[in-house]
Design an enzyme around this catalytic site. Structure first.
Site, PDB file in Angstrom:
ATOM      1  N   CYS A   2       0.825  -1.196   0.000  1.00  0.00           N
ATOM      2  CA  CYS A   2       0.000   0.000   0.000  1.00  0.00           C
ATOM      3  C   CYS A   2       0.865   1.254   0.000  1.00  0.00           C
ATOM      4  O   CYS A   2       2.085   1.192  -0.068  1.00  0.00           O
ATOM      5  CB  CYS A   2      -0.887   0.013   1.256  1.00  0.00           C
ATOM      6  SG  CYS A   2      -1.798  -1.530   1.480  1.00  0.00           S
ATOM      7  N   ASN A  75       1.873  -0.197   5.539  1.00  0.00           N
ATOM      8  CA  ASN A  75       2.323  -0.631   4.211  1.00  0.00           C
ATOM      9  C   ASN A  75       3.241  -1.829   4.388  1.00  0.00           C
ATOM     10  O   ASN A  75       4.268  -1.720   5.067  1.00  0.00           O
ATOM     11  CB  ASN A  75       3.062   0.514   3.510  1.00  0.00           C
ATOM     12  CG  ASN A  75       3.744   0.069   2.226  1.00  0.00           C
ATOM     13  OD1 ASN A  75       3.293  -0.863   1.559  1.00  0.00           O
ATOM     14  ND2 ASN A  75       4.842   0.727   1.880  1.00  0.00           N
TER      15      ASN A  75
END
Length: 614
Positions: A2, A75
């Site tokens: 991400c 992430n």
């Protein structure tokens, strides 16, 4: 995988602008095309873009614990999250999703900053404590996932990429001369620096706390470090078995995915091992992806094919042509700062190619650093064992020899401290950089790039080759190799996983004596011995090629006009560089006096970056 962003205004009465936060997340849509989200708490804002890999339905972020007090954006991937979740459930924690993100936030509630010690994977995340008004953030041990930040008297801004910060309001974008010198020296910008003076990188293996109400102070601490402690009590058979079991487990863990998965297969030892282990751990055919060149000496396709045939993979190949130079503006936009590793071209193409078939791809990155596989290590060992110790004579000789003559580089190395020789393996050596910069830049350059590596080496006390390995892990691997793979894969919304850099496997490698890594000039000796029965013989024995691009040939033929058009009359480049020196370098390259292909690529990349950021 991400993209994360965020901002804190130190004036608690200055609320976060949701449109500004969306502008930041929109800049990372390539990292997360599947979903987006925001969390705003007055003067604090967290933003997120998602690429769905695991828990496709309920992994929305920003995500909170069940009390809505702790808010996280994350992430990466945590490969041991299920076992961590079981332990947390036993302690009474409740979960609303099946995501690794929720495991991290609850782990933080239980263990605070010690939560990172339990994580096995790649990560960059922040957690906002609503009640305490405190921000916590961390980056994985090797820096597989990026984390950039900006801080001044008014605000703290962060993001997965530099572009997500620069699109925020009132960001100072002063070019760092020291970073520019690092770029020319090594092809990348080292350590916590970025091309912009006030934008920094959180170093691998570090976490931070920020409490905006208390002096706006950012407190950064290291939670993990590379530590070479060779254990001579174990036999080579012990190490071979330990390597096999540990890496096999790491590969198996990284095959967990709710979306299609494959592997990059270069034809080198590391990616071939990963593919072999994937095949042994799967009942389905593994999808493999390889890139090659028409210039045979730069291509390892035939070795990749041997592995693909051996394991009956669903194999895909692509040839990279000189026209790939048209990719340059796109690469510059992706990397956000000057980045001179030309293998970014094939890495982009293999990522783009793989994304047509899969969403996750495993790679063999990290093997050269952990097991001393680079050709440069053999050269460093030879220099370190040299009986020639008169640095003054070779320093004088180096000043006399013209830059383009062979022997110039050798005299340079022999004039340096051979125990710290790794700091001096540069793309542009210091005597070249003193000529490439114009007088204004030279007058403002105080700290040369080599000093950063020399300072690191001062604190490394293991044997010679282990010190050079650790230096590479703390600079070249994170700031070049892992940065390249992250940006190239994320440009194509592809998650790249690196099983060789599992920290438990890495810690095992730190205990293996150097003699087992380089044995009589045979690099990666113990890794080859461990996996020789499951790989084709030619893959084990062929000369290392790497992911090199045939720039020398391209710049003399197909791209000759291109480099002259872009470099001869650049209105951007010569604000920093000496035009006469650049023109002479181009002339010498065309004459075949010396291969300046890599240097020309660095000039082209910088020129395009300056054009885009003017």
């Amino acid at each position: 995988m991400c993209g994360i962003v965020g901002k804190i205004n130190f004036d608690k009465n200055k609320k976060i602008d949701g449109l500004e936060l969306k502008r930041m997340t929109d800049s990372l849509i390539h990292r997360g095309p599947d979903d987006e989200g925001q969390y705003i708490d007055g003067n604090v804002g967290l933003g997120f873009r998602r690429l769905s890999i695991i828990d496709l339905k309920s992994g929305h972020q920003p995500l909170s614990d069940i009390t809505n007090n702790y808010w996280i954006t994350f992430n990466g991937e945590i490969y041991n999250f299920l076992e961590l979740k079981i332990e947390l459930v036993k302690k009474g924690y409740k979960f609303r999703t099946n995501s690794d993100t929720e495991v991290i936030v609850n782990l933080f509630i239980e263990y605070k900053e010690k939560c990172v010690d339990y994580l096995r994977g790649m990560f960059a995340f922040v957690i906002w404590n609503f009640q305490k008004k405190e921000l916590f953030g961390a980056r994985d041990r090797f820096g597989i996932k990026p984390f950039h930040y900006y801080i001044d008297n008014d605000k703290f801004v962060w993001g997965s990429e530099i572009k997500s910060i620069t699109v925020s309001d009132n960001i100072k974008k002063e070019i760092s001369i020291e970073a520019l010198d690092s770029y020319f020296a090594y092809g990348y910008i080292q350590r916590e620096k970025s091309i912009f003076t006030q934008i920094k990188k959180l170093l691998p293996g570090h976490y931070f706390y920020l409490k905006p109400s208390e002096e706006k102070k950012l407190t950064i601490k290291q939670y993990w470090q590379i530590n070479f402690e060779p254990d001579y009590s174990k036999t080579i058979e012990y190490w071979k078995d330990a390597i096999y079991q540990s890496l096999n487990e790491s590969v198996k863990m990284r095959m967990i995915s709710d979306v299609p998965l494959g592997a990059f297969l270069s034809g080198g030892i590391d990616s071939s091992i990963v593919v072999a282990l994937m095949s042994q751990n799967s009942t389905n055919r593994i999808k493999t992806f390889s890139i090659g060149f028409n210039e045979e000496k730069f291509s390892e396709l035939k070795f990749a094919r041997q592995v693909a045939e051996m394991y009956n993979t669903e194999h895909h190949e692509l040839i990279v042509e000189p026209e790939s130079i048209e990719l340059l503006p796109k690469l510059v936009k992706a990397y956000d700062e000057p980045f001179a590793d030309s293998s970014a071209i094939p890495t982009y193409y293999v990522s783009k190619f793989a994304r047509e078939y899969v969403t996750v791809s495993l790679s063999g990155d990290g093997g050269d650093e952990l097991f001393a596989g680079y050709n440069s290590y053999s050269k460093m060992i030879a220099l370190s064992k040299s009986r020639i110790n008169n640095k003054f004579i070779f320093g004088t000789l180096n000043k006399i020899i013209p830059d383009y003559l062979y022997g110039k580089g050798l005299s340079y190395y022999l004039s340096k401290d051979k125990n710290n020789i790794g700091a001096y393996f540069c793309s542009w050596k210091d005597y070249e950089r003193k000529k490439i910069f114009n007088s204004h830049i030279k007058s403002n350059l105080i700290l040369y790039a080599e000093n950063i590596k020399l300072d690191l080496l001062k604190n490394l006390h293991s044997d010679f080759i282990s010190r050079m390995q650790q230096l590479d892990m703390q600079t070249y691997m994170v700031d070049d190799i892992l940065t390249k793979v992250d940006r190239a894969s994320m440009m194509n919304s592809l998650e790249a996983r690196v099983p060789i850099l599992d920290h438990q496997f890495a810690e095992l490698s730190f205990k293996i004596p150097s003699e087992y890594k380089i044995n009589g000039g045979n690099k990666k000796y113990i890794l080859k011995e461990t996996f020789k029965d499951i790989l084709p013989k030619e893959v084990l024995s062929h000369k290392k090629t790497g992911f090199a691009v045939p720039l020398d040939n391209w710049f003399k033929t197909d791209l000759k006009d291109y480099i002259y058009e872009n470099l001869n009359n650049s209105s951007y480049l010569y604000e920093f560089l000496n035009s006469k020196y650049v023109h002479k370098l181009l002339e010498n390259h065309q004459k075949g006096v010396r291969d300046y292909g890599q240097q020309i690529w660095s000039l082209l990349f910088l020129n395009e970056w300056l054009k885009q950021n003017n």
